[in-house]
Enzyme design. Structure first.
Site, PDB file in Angstrom:
ATOM      1  N   ASN A 128       2.877   7.874   8.393  1.00 13.94           N
ATOM      2  CA  ASN A 128       4.107   7.176   8.040  1.00 13.94           C
ATOM      3  C   ASN A 128       3.950   5.664   7.937  1.00 13.94           C
ATOM      4  O   ASN A 128       4.928   4.924   8.033  1.00 13.94           O
ATOM      5  CB  ASN A 128       5.220   7.526   9.036  1.00 13.94           C
ATOM      6  CG  ASN A 128       5.449   9.023   9.132  1.00 13.94           C
ATOM      7  OD1 ASN A 128       5.273   9.608  10.185  1.00 13.94           O
ATOM      8  ND2 ASN A 128       5.796   9.657   8.017  1.00 13.94           N
ATOM      9  N   ILE A 148       6.388   0.744   7.502  1.00 12.53           N
ATOM     10  CA  ILE A 148       6.621   1.943   8.295  1.00 12.53           C
ATOM     11  C   ILE A 148       7.791   2.736   7.728  1.00 12.53           C
ATOM     12  O   ILE A 148       8.847   2.175   7.445  1.00 12.53           O
ATOM     13  CB  ILE A 148       6.957   1.552   9.760  1.00 12.53           C
ATOM     14  CG1 ILE A 148       5.861   0.662  10.336  1.00 12.53           C
ATOM     15  CG2 ILE A 148       7.185   2.793  10.617  1.00 12.53           C
ATOM     16  CD1 ILE A 148       6.285  -0.087  11.590  1.00 12.53           C
ATOM     17  N   CYS A 149       7.597   4.033   7.572  1.00 13.49           N
ATOM     18  CA  CYS A 149       8.688   4.920   7.171  1.00 13.49           C
ATOM     19  C   CYS A 149       9.263   5.519   8.457  1.00 13.49           C
ATOM     20  O   CYS A 149       8.679   6.408   9.061  1.00 13.49           O
ATOM     21  CB  CYS A 149       8.167   6.024   6.257  1.00 13.49           C
ATOM     22  SG  CYS A 149       9.469   7.147   5.703  1.00 13.49           S
ATOM     23  N   LEU A 150      10.391   4.957   8.882  1.00 18.13           N
ATOM     24  CA  LEU A 150      11.043   5.390  10.115  1.00 18.13           C
ATOM     25  C   LEU A 150      12.543   5.306   9.887  1.00 18.13           C
ATOM     26  O   LEU A 150      13.056   4.245   9.522  1.00 18.13           O
ATOM     27  CB  LEU A 150      10.608   4.500  11.283  1.00 18.13           C
ATOM     28  CG  LEU A 150      11.171   4.821  12.666  1.00 18.13           C
ATOM     29  CD1 LEU A 150      10.760   6.221  13.129  1.00 18.13           C
ATOM     30  CD2 LEU A 150      10.710   3.785  13.678  1.00 18.13           C
TER      31      LEU A 150
END
Length: 156
Positions: free
Chosen positions: A90, A97-99
């Site tokens: 991620n 960041i993919c969050l």
């Protein structure tokens, strides 16, 4: 609203109050493996560190992150990215960041501590349904190979 008042309230929120109930706290002595502090006199730019959680392939590794707070903080999420290169499903090559809590699930209730703890947790529990790094996502199921690649490419 007066821009000076907005800036003052944002600065107060970023600084945190002495009783620790505000948005950001530089001293997170109660939380093992995370820290954050303003980069300089600019309270809208912070440097954070997270240690890989015990029992994960990231154990023993320390990462630096940058946190940039928009003028609309805390109602808008900060821009958080890894400064230390991070091989993770991620996290893309630029460190973004993919969050969900940094995107559509953002809440004004989140503070620097909760952001860093969420990123720390994400290291050991990636969302492979939504990878930014497909090579890392494909390798994740083989933890030995993932750890070997991670440790051979980690830059302190």
């Amino acid at each position: 609203m007066d821009p000076a008042a907005t800036a003052a309230s944002s600065t107060a929120a970023l600084k945190g109050s002495e009783n620790g109930s505000s948005a950001a706290r530089g001293s997170m002595s109660g939380d093992k493996g995370i820290s954050a502090f303003p980069e300089s006199d600019n309270l809208f730019k912070w440097i954070g560190t997270i240690d890989g959680a015990q029992g994960t392939v990231y154990e023993g590794l320390r990462y630096r992150l940058s946190l940039e707070f928009p003028a609309g903080y805390p109602y808008q999420a900060p821009r958080v990215k890894f400064v230390t290169p991070c091989f993770h499903p991620n996290v893309d090559e630029q460190g973004f960041i993919c969050l969900d809590i940094l995107k559509d699930k953002w809440s004004a209730l989140y503070d620097v501590r909760s952001i860093l703890l969420s990123v720390q947790s994400l290291l050991g529990e990636p969302n492979n349904e939504s990878p930014l790094n497909t090579a890392a996502a494909e390798l994740w199921d083989n933890q030995e190979a993932f750890k070997s690649h991670l440790h051979s490419t980690f830059q302190k």
